[in-house]
Motif scaffolding. Sequence first.
Motif, mmCIF file in Angstrom:
data_model
loop_
_atom_site.group_PDB
_atom_site.id
_atom_site.type_symbol
_atom_site.label_atom_id
_atom_site.label_comp_id
_atom_site.label_asym_id
_atom_site.label_seq_id
_atom_site.Cartn_x
_atom_site.Cartn_y
_atom_site.Cartn_z
ATOM 1 N N TYR A 115 -13.108 19.678 -29.549
ATOM 2 C CA TYR A 115 -14.107 18.799 -30.101
ATOM 3 C C TYR A 115 -14.990 19.851 -29.325
ATOM 4 C CZ TYR A 115 -10.911 15.489 -29.480
ATOM 5 O OH TYR A 115 -9.268 14.694 -29.095
ATOM 6 N N LEU A 116 -15.302 21.357 -30.206
ATOM 7 C CA LEU A 116 -16.591 22.031 -29.371
ATOM 8 C C LEU A 116 -16.599 22.617 -30.991
ATOM 9 C CD1 LEU A 116 -15.002 24.138 -26.768
ATOM 10 C CD2 LEU A 116 -16.384 22.265 -26.315
ATOM 11 N N ASP A 117 -18.245 22.696 -30.894
ATOM 12 C CA ASP A 117 -18.626 23.223 -32.300
ATOM 13 C C ASP A 117 -18.868 24.600 -32.096
ATOM 14 O OD1 ASP A 117 -21.037 23.832 -30.083
ATOM 15 O OD2 ASP A 117 -21.980 22.385 -30.779
ATOM 16 N N ASN A 118 -19.606 25.641 -32.833
ATOM 17 C CA ASN A 118 -19.860 27.133 -32.399
ATOM 18 C C ASN A 118 -20.456 27.432 -32.075
ATOM 19 O OD1 ASN A 118 -22.196 26.629 -34.255
ATOM 20 N ND2 ASN A 118 -21.428 28.031 -36.098
ATOM 21 N N ARG A 119 -21.004 26.460 -30.746
ATOM 22 C CA ARG A 119 -21.607 27.419 -29.640
ATOM 23 C C ARG A 119 -20.913 28.587 -29.244
ATOM 24 N NH1 ARG A 119 -23.141 22.623 -25.905
ATOM 25 N NH2 ARG A 119 -21.315 21.848 -26.770
ATOM 26 N N ALA A 120 -19.864 28.845 -28.415
ATOM 27 C CA ALA A 120 -18.777 29.871 -28.023
ATOM 28 C C ALA A 120 -19.086 31.578 -29.101
ATOM 29 C CB ALA A 120 -18.011 29.131 -26.956
ATOM 30 N N GLU A 121 -19.174 30.647 -30.205
ATOM 31 C CA GLU A 121 -18.787 31.829 -30.804
ATOM 32 C C GLU A 121 -19.809 32.355 -30.979
ATOM 33 O OE1 GLU A 121 -17.088 34.302 -34.002
ATOM 34 O OE2 GLU A 121 -16.098 33.641 -32.478
ATOM 35 N N ARG A 122 -20.836 31.466 -31.565
ATOM 36 C CA ARG A 122 -22.691 32.401 -31.694
ATOM 37 C C ARG A 122 -22.831 33.480 -30.277
ATOM 38 N NH1 ARG A 122 -23.699 27.094 -33.072
ATOM 39 N NH2 ARG A 122 -25.146 26.319 -31.379
ATOM 40 N N LYS A 123 -22.409 32.416 -29.054
ATOM 41 C CA LYS A 123 -22.906 33.610 -28.142
ATOM 42 C C LYS A 123 -21.972 34.826 -27.634
ATOM 43 C CE LYS A 123 -24.439 33.868 -23.375
ATOM 44 N NZ LYS A 123 -25.236 34.003 -22.690
ATOM 45 N N LEU A 124 -21.015 34.529 -28.339
ATOM 46 C CA LEU A 124 -20.166 35.512 -28.425
ATOM 47 C C LEU A 124 -20.590 37.031 -28.919
ATOM 48 C CD1 LEU A 124 -17.622 37.084 -26.644
ATOM 49 C CD2 LEU A 124 -16.322 36.430 -28.107
ATOM 50 N N GLN A 125 -20.796 36.251 -30.693
ATOM 51 C CA GLN A 125 -21.307 37.390 -30.897
ATOM 52 C C GLN A 125 -22.883 37.855 -30.993
ATOM 53 O OE1 GLN A 125 -22.056 35.059 -34.836
ATOM 54 N NE2 GLN A 125 -19.036 35.016 -35.083
ATOM 55 N N SER A 126 -23.416 37.200 -30.190
ATOM 56 C CA SER A 126 -24.766 37.991 -29.284
ATOM 57 C C SER A 126 -24.505 38.603 -28.508
ATOM 58 C CB SER A 126 -25.502 36.588 -29.060
ATOM 59 O OG SER A 126 -24.990 36.075 -27.757
ATOM 60 N N MET A 127 -23.286 38.897 -28.157
ATOM 61 C CA MET A 127 -23.030 40.169 -26.740
ATOM 62 C C MET A 127 -22.183 41.346 -27.465
ATOM 63 S SD MET A 127 -21.199 37.552 -24.571
ATOM 64 C CE MET A 127 -20.904 38.491 -23.210
ATOM 65 N N LYS A 128 -22.590 41.658 -28.561
ATOM 66 C CA LYS A 128 -21.616 42.299 -29.384
ATOM 67 C C LYS A 128 -22.204 43.608 -29.336
ATOM 68 C CE LYS A 128 -25.359 42.659 -32.935
ATOM 69 N NZ LYS A 128 -25.350 42.546 -34.701
ATOM 70 N N GLU A 129 -23.348 44.249 -28.518
ATOM 71 C CA GLU A 129 -23.037 45.180 -27.661
ATOM 72 C C GLU A 129 -22.190 46.041 -26.423
ATOM 73 O OE1 GLU A 129 -25.152 47.410 -29.417
ATOM 74 O OE2 GLU A 129 -25.166 45.250 -30.965
ATOM 75 N N HIS A 130 -22.048 44.998 -25.943
ATOM 76 C CA HIS A 130 -21.135 44.504 -24.651
ATOM 77 C C HIS A 130 -19.582 44.860 -24.792
ATOM 78 C CE1 HIS A 130 -24.457 42.957 -21.890
ATOM 79 N NE2 HIS A 130 -24.815 42.346 -23.493
ATOM 80 N N LYS A 131 -18.941 45.841 -23.928
ATOM 81 C CA LYS A 131 -17.301 45.873 -23.690
ATOM 82 C C LYS A 131 -17.375 44.592 -23.027
ATOM 83 C CE LYS A 131 -16.590 50.625 -25.383
ATOM 84 N NZ LYS A 131 -15.661 51.418 -25.266
ATOM 85 N N ILE A 132 -15.921 44.566 -23.443
ATOM 86 C CA ILE A 132 -15.876 42.594 -22.926
ATOM 87 C C ILE A 132 -14.361 42.914 -22.632
ATOM 88 C CG2 ILE A 132 -16.171 39.777 -23.307
ATOM 89 C CD1 ILE A 132 -18.071 40.922 -24.716
ATOM 90 N N ALA A 133 -14.003 42.330 -21.397
ATOM 91 C CA ALA A 133 -12.191 41.601 -20.889
ATOM 92 C C ALA A 133 -12.708 40.510 -20.860
ATOM 93 C CB ALA A 133 -12.053 42.996 -19.671
ATOM 94 N N VAL A 134 -11.185 40.131 -21.048
ATOM 95 C CA VAL A 134 -11.170 38.871 -21.482
ATOM 96 C C VAL A 134 -9.735 38.411 -20.304
ATOM 97 C CG1 VAL A 134 -9.448 36.658 -21.723
ATOM 98 C CG2 VAL A 134 -11.694 37.866 -23.476
ATOM 99 N N TRP A 135 -9.992 37.974 -19.134
ATOM 100 C CA TRP A 135 -8.836 38.116 -17.855
ATOM 101 C C TRP A 135 -8.198 36.807 -17.264
ATOM 102 C CZ3 TRP A 135 -9.347 42.276 -13.485
ATOM 103 C CH2 TRP A 135 -7.966 41.925 -12.388
ATOM 104 N N PRO A 136 -7.503 36.691 -17.179
ATOM 105 C CA PRO A 136 -6.272 37.001 -17.433
ATOM 106 C C PRO A 136 -5.510 36.611 -19.146
ATOM 107 C CG PRO A 136 -5.786 34.804 -16.161
ATOM 108 C CD PRO A 136 -7.122 35.023 -15.855
ATOM 109 N N VAL A 137 -4.435 36.697 -19.240
ATOM 110 C CA VAL A 137 -4.129 35.906 -20.390
ATOM 111 C C VAL A 137 -3.101 35.135 -20.292
ATOM 112 C CG1 VAL A 137 -2.493 36.774 -22.156
ATOM 113 C CG2 VAL A 137 -4.072 38.179 -21.348
ATOM 114 N N LYS A 138 -3.246 34.031 -20.207
ATOM 115 C CA LYS A 138 -2.861 32.465 -20.192
ATOM 116 C C LYS A 138 -2.557 31.838 -21.144
ATOM 117 C CE LYS A 138 -2.605 33.110 -15.337
ATOM 118 N NZ LYS A 138 -1.052 32.946 -14.486
#
Length: 599
Positions: free
Chosen positions: A489-512
Amino acid sequence: MNYLFVMPSSTKIKQQAYVFPIGIAYVSASLKASGRKVFTLNLNYKEGSISEIISDTIWNNQIDVIAVGGLTAQYWAVKEIIDCAKAAKPDLIVWVGGGLITSDPIAAMEALENADCGMIGEGEITICKLAEAVEQNLDLETVKGIVYKRKKEWFITEKQEEIQDLDHLPYPDYEGFEFGEVVKKEPTDMFAIAGGHFACISFGRSCPFQCTFCFHPSGTKYRKRSLDSAFAEIDWLLERYDIRNIYVTDELFSQDIDYVREFCKRIKQRKLGFMVQLRVDFITEELVRLLKESGCISALLGLESANNAVLKSMRKHITIEQIESALQLLYQVGLNAQGTFIFGDLAETKETALQTIQWWKEHPQYLIKLAFITVYPGSYLYQVACKQGIIKDKVQFIKDGCPYINVSKMTDKEYRELTELVDSLYSESSDYLEEVKIEYTGFGKVSFSGRCPECKKSNTWKNQDPFRPENYIYCKYCNRAMNIIPADYLDNRAERKLQSMKEHKIAVWPVKNSVQIMTQVIPSLLKENIYFIDSSKFKQGTTLGETKKYVHAPEMIDQEKIDTVILSITTPTVLEIIDEITKKYPSVKQILYAGDLLQ
């Protein structure tokens, strides 16, 4: 002498309730009942660093002995407490107990490094005898049920007898460990049903069935309290705290139907909701109707597999036919049930696993979870894994957090493929709410409201993980159980936030399995600056679902100088990951929960 009990932290979220660990509270109460000067410290909801809190408590109260305990899964939290205590006062005596020690005493003591003595099994009697020995400068060999160093070698004393009369134990030390703070917080997971405010009550201890994946630190002989004793404790709690429900921790609660009848009569008089654990072979129509009519909210079932050969290998002493009969009866009567199928037993093959998955797909109405067996120290599977050389270093295995290992008949390749398949199965909600509203509430959690598809009434569910699958919620009006994924039921808020962090190197942990859902809602997670991390060697080197993204070991953080880690879970397990990141990976400047992207 002055004694201090320290309860490890179970949550970093101040607004969130957690399951109050009554084991350490029982042991603390017993030492207090002996007349000694005992202080207590619950690290949950405390401001400041653990090191400063422990140091201040030790010196402000002139502590001579510190006692801490927990399960093997809490190893890092227990070790941090011990290390902080020893750093604050090097000559402090440190005692440790709980399943962590009992399951494999010497390996656990080696892993902890700075503990002086470990208590094996039930600690109520042992800690009083240990205190007496230290105070009177007696030989520790006279104390039953401990492990300590004698002439630079670990020595285990004679076994402590199991406590037979549970009625004469003092109530857990609720006041010392600030139970009032827990009960008024917002609960999550299964304890969020019926408004929360749960108290966990021990009606009995241990289990004689000896399932291969299980370990009971309280022994193998089943013992239970009288109902007079248990309900006296419940009434004591009702007088002091705002409890509205209880969770019966006794695994064999339903073995004696006369006991259950009297329990139901008494609990109904007090107008309390309750949750119980049930064995499917004990379930009858009379039992289910008794529980339902007396206010039972939900029953927890040990299901484990839909294949009889695997169930036999597990020593479950049940069959899939009994599982089907029990689930059907619970469903017909309208009593919510929760259960899990776990993969990876000694007899598990690719075919048996797929059979269980097929059964699960054909019975979506039961909302059964899927998981993999964790080989915990003390279990039969642990003994097999050590004997076969699958676990080569028991101390390191504990330090690594008991990672998934393959003890089944599957090849490692088949095991990896099964983990990928199971992760991919939770991609959709099983139910759909109407008029949904979602609000970020902090620490990666959201609050969401919606109209129940059954009774059409609006509910609000607080402190939910937005990306977590098998997110079972309950309608407070009709008690319908639903599997709802807020991310749908989410809008695209999370996508916009992540796009604004494009200069960062990011890890997603753990892979559940939550990561599969995250990539659907946040497609930018598949870009080149994002890395997927997991500690499990069986996940490392695999690809995430149908994407081309590989799962890497944590060392990738150093290699790529990753500066941001997004945590895909909000369960207590994440505390160990946070601790590992802060201690091992200085390049990481910020740690976020996945839900924080909704800010």
